[in-house]
Design a protein around this motif. Structure first.
Motif, PDB file in Angstrom:
ATOM      1  N   ARG A 144      -9.224  -7.131 -34.073  1.00 13.19           N
ATOM      2  CA  ARG A 144      -9.001  -5.715 -34.222  1.00 13.19           C
ATOM      3  C   ARG A 144      -8.094  -4.967 -33.066  1.00 13.19           C
ATOM      4  O   ARG A 144      -7.290  -4.116 -33.094  1.00 13.19           O
ATOM      5  N   SER A 145      -8.215  -5.855 -31.984  1.00 11.66           N
ATOM      6  CA  SER A 145      -7.375  -5.788 -30.860  1.00 11.66           C
ATOM      7  C   SER A 145      -6.849  -6.896 -30.377  1.00 11.66           C
ATOM      8  O   SER A 145      -7.741  -7.867 -30.185  1.00 11.66           O
ATOM      9  N   PHE A 146      -5.759  -6.918 -29.496  1.00 18.50           N
ATOM     10  CA  PHE A 146      -5.156  -8.121 -29.059  1.00 18.50           C
ATOM     11  C   PHE A 146      -5.690  -8.296 -27.642  1.00 18.50           C
ATOM     12  O   PHE A 146      -5.921  -7.415 -27.025  1.00 18.50           O
ATOM     13  N   GLY A 147      -5.860  -9.744 -27.242  1.00 20.40           N
ATOM     14  CA  GLY A 147      -6.177  -9.929 -26.114  1.00 20.40           C
ATOM     15  C   GLY A 147      -6.675 -11.328 -25.806  1.00 20.40           C
ATOM     16  O   GLY A 147      -6.223 -12.184 -26.459  1.00 20.40           O
ATOM     17  N   PRO A 150      -9.909 -14.582 -25.835  1.00 19.32           N
ATOM     18  CA  PRO A 150     -10.638 -14.906 -26.808  1.00 19.32           C
ATOM     19  C   PRO A 150     -11.928 -14.041 -27.032  1.00 19.32           C
ATOM     20  O   PRO A 150     -12.364 -14.045 -28.039  1.00 19.32           O
ATOM     21  N   GLU A 151     -12.157 -13.147 -26.077  1.00 14.09           N
ATOM     22  CA  GLU A 151     -13.170 -12.411 -26.285  1.00 14.09           C
ATOM     23  C   GLU A 151     -12.989 -11.205 -27.327  1.00 14.09           C
ATOM     24  O   GLU A 151     -14.069 -10.306 -27.722  1.00 14.09           O
ATOM     25  N   VAL A 152     -11.749 -10.970 -27.939  1.00 15.08           N
ATOM     26  CA  VAL A 152     -11.476  -9.977 -28.903  1.00 15.08           C
ATOM     27  C   VAL A 152     -11.795 -10.534 -30.235  1.00 15.08           C
ATOM     28  O   VAL A 152     -11.809  -9.786 -31.064  1.00 15.08           O
ATOM     29  N   LEU A 153     -12.097 -11.746 -30.567  1.00 20.07           N
ATOM     30  CA  LEU A 153     -12.495 -12.225 -31.642  1.00 20.07           C
ATOM     31  C   LEU A 153     -13.855 -11.737 -32.171  1.00 20.07           C
ATOM     32  O   LEU A 153     -14.667 -11.909 -31.370  1.00 20.07           O
ATOM     33  N   GLU A 154     -13.928 -11.265 -33.193  1.00 21.40           N
ATOM     34  CA  GLU A 154     -15.203 -10.662 -33.812  1.00 21.40           C
ATOM     35  C   GLU A 154     -15.571 -11.135 -34.961  1.00 21.40           C
ATOM     36  O   GLU A 154     -14.938 -11.416 -35.857  1.00 21.40           O
ATOM     37  N   THR A 155     -16.865 -11.386 -35.216  1.00 25.90           N
ATOM     38  CA  THR A 155     -17.671 -11.692 -36.335  1.00 25.90           C
ATOM     39  C   THR A 155     -18.090 -10.658 -37.159  1.00 25.90           C
ATOM     40  O   THR A 155     -18.931 -10.116 -36.364  1.00 25.90           O
ATOM     41  N   VAL A 156     -17.654 -10.484 -38.190  1.00 22.46           N
ATOM     42  CA  VAL A 156     -17.804  -9.377 -39.082  1.00 22.46           C
ATOM     43  C   VAL A 156     -18.428  -9.568 -40.526  1.00 22.46           C
ATOM     44  O   VAL A 156     -18.288 -11.075 -41.000  1.00 22.46           O
ATOM     45  N   GLU A 157     -19.295  -8.657 -40.949  1.00 18.89           N
ATOM     46  CA  GLU A 157     -19.565  -8.995 -42.540  1.00 18.89           C
ATOM     47  C   GLU A 157     -18.459  -8.084 -43.470  1.00 18.89           C
ATOM     48  O   GLU A 157     -18.182  -6.881 -43.037  1.00 18.89           O
ATOM     49  N   VAL A 158     -18.117  -8.782 -44.258  1.00 17.23           N
ATOM     50  CA  VAL A 158     -16.996  -8.371 -45.003  1.00 17.23           C
ATOM     51  C   VAL A 158     -17.248  -8.651 -46.855  1.00 17.23           C
ATOM     52  O   VAL A 158     -18.015  -9.405 -47.006  1.00 17.23           O
ATOM     53  N   PRO A 159     -16.827  -7.731 -47.480  1.00 18.53           N
ATOM     54  CA  PRO A 159     -16.992  -8.279 -49.025  1.00 18.53           C
ATOM     55  C   PRO A 159     -16.343  -9.338 -49.104  1.00 18.53           C
ATOM     56  O   PRO A 159     -15.306  -9.902 -48.856  1.00 18.53           O
ATOM     57  N   ASP A 184      -2.948 -19.607 -33.909  1.00 14.20           N
ATOM     58  CA  ASP A 184      -4.634 -18.682 -34.205  1.00 14.20           C
ATOM     59  C   ASP A 184      -4.547 -18.056 -32.658  1.00 14.20           C
ATOM     60  O   ASP A 184      -4.797 -16.862 -32.769  1.00 14.20           O
ATOM     61  N   VAL A 185      -4.105 -18.830 -31.664  1.00 18.11           N
ATOM     62  CA  VAL A 185      -4.140 -18.079 -30.218  1.00 18.11           C
ATOM     63  C   VAL A 185      -3.077 -16.909 -30.343  1.00 18.11           C
ATOM     64  O   VAL A 185      -3.363 -16.033 -29.750  1.00 18.11           O
ATOM     65  N   ALA A 186      -1.810 -17.333 -30.842  1.00 17.99           N
ATOM     66  CA  ALA A 186      -0.771 -16.474 -30.703  1.00 17.99           C
ATOM     67  C   ALA A 186      -1.027 -15.182 -31.609  1.00 17.99           C
ATOM     68  O   ALA A 186      -0.822 -13.950 -31.372  1.00 17.99           O
ATOM     69  N   THR A 187      -1.647 -15.256 -32.640  1.00 19.28           N
ATOM     70  CA  THR A 187      -2.183 -14.200 -33.481  1.00 19.28           C
ATOM     71  C   THR A 187      -3.304 -13.227 -32.926  1.00 19.28           C
ATOM     72  O   THR A 187      -2.914 -12.156 -32.706  1.00 19.28           O
ATOM     73  N   ARG A 188      -4.170 -13.966 -32.053  1.00 16.58           N
ATOM     74  CA  ARG A 188      -5.158 -13.163 -31.468  1.00 16.58           C
ATOM     75  C   ARG A 188      -4.425 -12.440 -30.220  1.00 16.58           C
ATOM     76  O   ARG A 188      -5.015 -11.358 -29.852  1.00 16.58           O
TER      77      ARG A 188
END
Length: 312
Positions: free
Chosen positions: A8-11, A13-22, A44-48
């Protein structure tokens, strides 16, 4: 509901969030896969980090999905899908940059032509290391368009893309000059490389001592750039694996970028080669999905041989 890792925000490794989604719905021509393993790749690192948005390859979104490589079990097929059925073991590539969910998830929906059945003797963890890297190497070799008996230079030959490039080049009947760290000589020769040049050598001179006049083509998996181009003969071919790093087409060389695309039918062939022991499936380690940040930290430190794999 299901778990997924998102950005949700770039930066770091700490910006990776585990969320609940449909759970995503399956559309026409699509397949839903219960993900058993998801490969962790440099893209994936470039995306993050937001690099893909920064260079204009992706639009800024509130939520970015992450992860390209996956293997798992077909859960549901959409209308018009043939060739897949619930319970099938598959691997696939999520190659779109405009999605809010990627392969770091418990389930994913992909177009059927992005998926391939995997052999019984290939585990999901092993299969999750195959799609992005083997297809990149294969499509790079397609761009070189070399003939049997010609020579190809592969930089980063001990890496994931480079290792596949060596093996696939040999299967095409090409003679391979591999560039890697000195400690990896035995590894890359085991992939089938005929010649070896240690990383750090002056490539133009070192390669031309082995192949007078220079190689016919080069796959620059290590992003060496112009130094690798000096090893290519006049009028030869060069393929870069990242945007913006291809050198100028000096001496009449044909320089291009490989833009990876999902290709389920070809992936099925590559999976078959892996199952037959003709392509090396290298797993560095496995981690739970919730430890995606730790996986990115380890990838960032370098030195891995094979891919890290997340286990939803």
């Amino acid at each position: 509901m299901m778990r997924a890792v998102v950005v949700r925000s770039f930066g770091g490794p700490e910006v990776l969030e585990t969320v609940e989604v449909p759970v995503p719905e399956t559309g026409v021509g699509q397949v839903r896969v219960r993900v058993e393993a998801a490969g962790v790749n440099p893209v994936d690192v470039a995306t993050r980090a937001g690099a893909l948005v920064e260079i204009g390859l992706a639009e800024r979104r509130d939520t970015h999905g992450i992860g390209w490589d996956l293997a798992g079990v077909v859960e549901e097929v959409g209308a018009g899908v043939t060739g897949f059925a619930p319970g099938d073991r598959v691997a696939g590539l999520s190659d779109r940059l405009d999605l809010s969910l990627g392969a770091y998830a418990e389930r994913i929906v992909l177009d059927a032509d992005a998926l391939a059945l995997i052999p019984d003797n290939v585990t999901a963890v092993q299969a999750a290391t195959l799609p992005l890297n083997s297809l990149t190497a294969d499509q790079a070799l397609d761009l070189l368009d070399l003939s049997e008996g010609q020579t190809v230079l592969v930089t980063g030959a001990a890496g994931a893309v480079g290792g596949y490039a060596v093996e696939l080049a040999v299967l095409r009947g090409l003679r391979v000059v591999a560039v890697a760290g000195q400690a990896d000589e035995e590894l890359v020769r085991g992939f089938g490389a005929e010649f070896f040049v240690p990383r750090g050598a002056e490539l133009g001179s070192a390669v031309r001592k082995l192949v007078p006049g220079g190689v016919d083509g080069a796959v620059d998996a290590a992003v060496v750039g112009g130094a690798a181009l000096t090893a290519v003969r006049n009028g030869g071919a060069f393929v870069a694996v990242l945007d913006g790093v291809a050198p100028r087409p000096l001496r009449g060389t044909r320089v291009s970028n490989v833009w990876i695309r999902a290709d389920g039918p070809r992936l099925a062939e590559l999976a078959g080669l892996a199952g037959a022991g003709r392509l090396s499936l290298r797993v560095a380690d496995t981690l739970p999905l919730d430890e995606a940040a730790q996986a990115h930290e380890r990838l960032g430190k370098g030195g891995l041989r094979g891919r890290l794999v997340l286990l939803p």
